[in-house]
Scaffold this active site. Structure first.
Site, PDB file in Angstrom:
ATOM      1  N   SER A 253      57.790 -34.599  20.468  1.00 10.46           N
ATOM      2  CA  SER A 253      57.659 -35.504  21.357  1.00 10.46           C
ATOM      3  C   SER A 253      57.190 -36.321  20.099  1.00 10.46           C
ATOM      4  CB  SER A 253      57.290 -35.464  22.243  1.00 10.46           C
ATOM      5  OG  SER A 253      55.604 -34.670  21.706  1.00 10.46           O
ATOM      6  N   LYS A 254      57.757 -37.592  20.692  1.00 10.92           N
ATOM      7  CA  LYS A 254      57.236 -38.841  19.645  1.00 10.92           C
ATOM      8  C   LYS A 254      55.819 -38.937  19.853  1.00 10.92           C
ATOM      9  CE  LYS A 254      60.220 -43.078  20.717  1.00 10.92           C
ATOM     10  NZ  LYS A 254      60.211 -44.424  21.374  1.00 10.92           N
ATOM     11  N   ARG A 255      54.854 -38.785  20.907  1.00 15.58           N
ATOM     12  CA  ARG A 255      53.552 -38.780  21.425  1.00 15.58           C
ATOM     13  C   ARG A 255      53.283 -38.440  19.731  1.00 15.58           C
ATOM     14  NH1 ARG A 255      54.309 -36.546  26.128  1.00 15.58           N
ATOM     15  NH2 ARG A 255      55.967 -37.267  26.492  1.00 15.58           N
ATOM     16  N   GLN A 256      53.371 -36.913  19.727  1.00 16.55           N
ATOM     17  CA  GLN A 256      52.834 -36.162  18.931  1.00 16.55           C
ATOM     18  C   GLN A 256      52.880 -36.577  17.289  1.00 16.55           C
ATOM     19  OE1 GLN A 256      51.713 -32.343  19.342  1.00 16.55           O
ATOM     20  NE2 GLN A 256      52.274 -32.210  21.653  1.00 16.55           N
ATOM     21  N   GLY A 257      53.942 -37.595  17.090  1.00 11.90           N
ATOM     22  CA  GLY A 257      54.566 -37.640  15.623  1.00 11.90           C
ATOM     23  C   GLY A 257      55.778 -38.276  15.607  1.00 11.90           C
TER      24      GLY A 257
END
Ligand code: GLU
Length: 481
Positions: A253-257
């Site tokens: 996901s975008k949240r992690q990278g």
């Protein structure tokens, strides 16, 4: 084997996701391995999710990655148009055919009714599904509704009982009971087809032999296969690729990278390295080899070597691989890729030869291309400040004196090259009865402002006598302020 034709069918809802790049890559590799064609098709039937410029971004990202499509938007081909919104009549015509054959029906349910239905199902812990309310309207009811209702959709009729099994090239036989397959909307009230109808019609008319796509589409496949049956067409083969995971095994996901190919491009990853890395997210050659050019991947790739288990997107691995690609890349080639970055940052640029030497010196110490300009900023501009921790450790009260004397020795050196410089320093420190270390760190600091970097002697040789002298004197001045 019949002609292999594969496609990548993104929706233009933003950037190209790394998962999309993997799908495109595998589809491309399979087609090219067998001398077939790889198509790009833009699936823009959900008009509410369109993002301006997204199609161009996707095409540009594929071009950057070296994945060339044979047919598609802007390229044309015998099965076009390759943008779904340009094919609307084809979908409508086929939906009406399904109705005529008793495989689909008009549904007049209002969105309020459907919302209520869904709320009730959720409250009763049932999966949301259409209750088939309009499936058995009498001819009279149907006629009346068609004449009076403003809005309707077309839904497919899924058998009420039984199950279907299909063989996925990665997962083997997969079975779904029809009970869990919804009477899917095929044509929406705006006249646009849903993905499910359009994908089947297009894959058929575009003669796609292998549908390669993400695992999230697996549960849609029974609907698609039913549609092939209803139309009397042969279904293509299906291969559903494993999920991409973060290192904690959650869904990527975008949240992690970063998840956009564009982000990696911006950060200075090489397309060759990214493609090599992406190829390994689910596939491996069955031995320990790790480096593959696109041509080698084409030769080696096979769906039989794609696993079912989720593939971890390991950024450290990508960094390592990218560093390796940089090290292995011919210096000239690196220079030509770095020059646009220099121009974009408006750094002073000497000449290609100078840059080639900078690249030679730094090549083994960088991860991504911009590192040449950031880790090696001092090759483009004299340092404006000095790492205070290194100053505290290495710069002593007598250091400036030694450096000035050293500079005088350098004046008399015949050739200002790394070997002569090292030799001169060795002689000088021996005479002074001090260690080389007393001078190496301060000189490095004076030249670069930082405590680590490539060989000091090579750096001095590259800067030349005058620049070396200027930087050293400036450091001596600043340190004694
Ligand atoms: N348009 C779908 C997507 O965006 C394509 C799925 C498929 O390949 O069938 O992922």
């Amino acid at each position: 084997m019949n002609a292999i034709r594969t496609r990548f069918a993104p929706s233009p809802t933003g950037y190209l996701h790394v998962g999309g790049l993997r799908t495109a890559l595998y589809a491309y590799l399979l087609a090219k391995k067998h001398g077939g064609q790889f198509l790009l098709r833009i699936e823009d039937t959900d008009q509410t999710r369109l993002v301006e410029g997204a199609t161009e971004n996707i095409i540009e990202a594929l071009r950057w990655a070296g994945i060339d499509f044979d047919e598609g938007p802007g390229k044309g081909g015998p099965c076009g148009p390759y943008i779904q919104s340009h094919r609307l009549e084809i979908y409508m015509k086929h939906a009406l055919e399904l109705i005529a054959a008793g495989h689909a029906y008009h549904c007049f349910c209002s969105s309020e009714r459907l919302d209520e239905l869904r709320a009730r199902q959720t409250a009763n812990k049932l999966p949301p599904a259409y209750d088939k309310h309009c499936r058995n309207l009498s001819p009279a009811e149907l006629e009346e509704k068609l004449a009076t209702e403003r809005k309707s959709v077309i839904r497919m009729k899924v058998p009420l009982e039984g199950e279907m099994t299909f063989s996925d090239l990665i997962r083997g036989p997969v079975t779904f009971g029809y009970k869990v397959v919804d009477d899917q909307v095929l044509i929406k009230s705006d006249g646009f087809p849903t993905y499910h109808l359009a994908v089947v019609i297009d894959d058929h008319y575009m003669k796609i032999s292998h549908v390669i796509r993400g695992e999230e589409w697996l549960s849609s496949t029974p609907k698609h296969i039913l549609l092939y049956e209803y139309f009397g067409w042969d279904a293509p083969q299906f291969a559903h690729l494993p999920l991409l995971l973060n290192s904690d095994r959650s869904k990527l996901s975008k949240r992690q990278g970063d998840v956009a190919v564009e982000d990696y491009r911006q950060k200075g990853y090489l397309p060759e390295a990214l493609v090599n890395f992406i190829a390994f997210l689910g596939w491996n050659p069955g031995d320990t080899r790790e480096f593959f050019t696109l041509e080698e991947l084409i030769k080696e790739f096979s769906l039989a070597c794609v696993g079912k288990a989720g593939a971890i997107f390991n950024l450290e691995k990508l960094d390592w691989l990218n560093g390796q690609y940089i090290q292995r890349m011919p210096t000239r080639e690196l220079v030509s890729r770095i020059k646009p970055l220099i121009a974009a940052r408006e750094l002073p640029f000497k000449n290609d030869e100078y840059l080639e030497q900078v690249v030679e010196l730094l090549k083994e110490r960088v991860t991504v291309l911009p590192d040449f300009l950031t880790n090696g900023a001092y090759f483009f501009d004299a340092p404006t400040h000095y790492d205070t921790a290194i100053v505290a450790k290495a710069w002593q009260p007598d250091t400036a004196q030694y450096i000035k004397e050293m500079l005088n020795v350098f004046e008399s050196i015949q050739s200002f090259d790394a070997v002569s410089l090292e030799h001169a320093m060795r002689e000088y420190t021996k005479n002074k009865n001090i260690t080389m270390g007393r001078l190496i760190q301060p000189l490095r600091l004076a030249l670069s402002g930082v405590g680590q970097g490539p060989s000091l002697y090579h750096m001095m040789a590259l800067f030349g006598k005058e620049e070396t002298r200027n930087r050293c004197l400036e450091a001596c001045r600043v340190m004694t302020l």
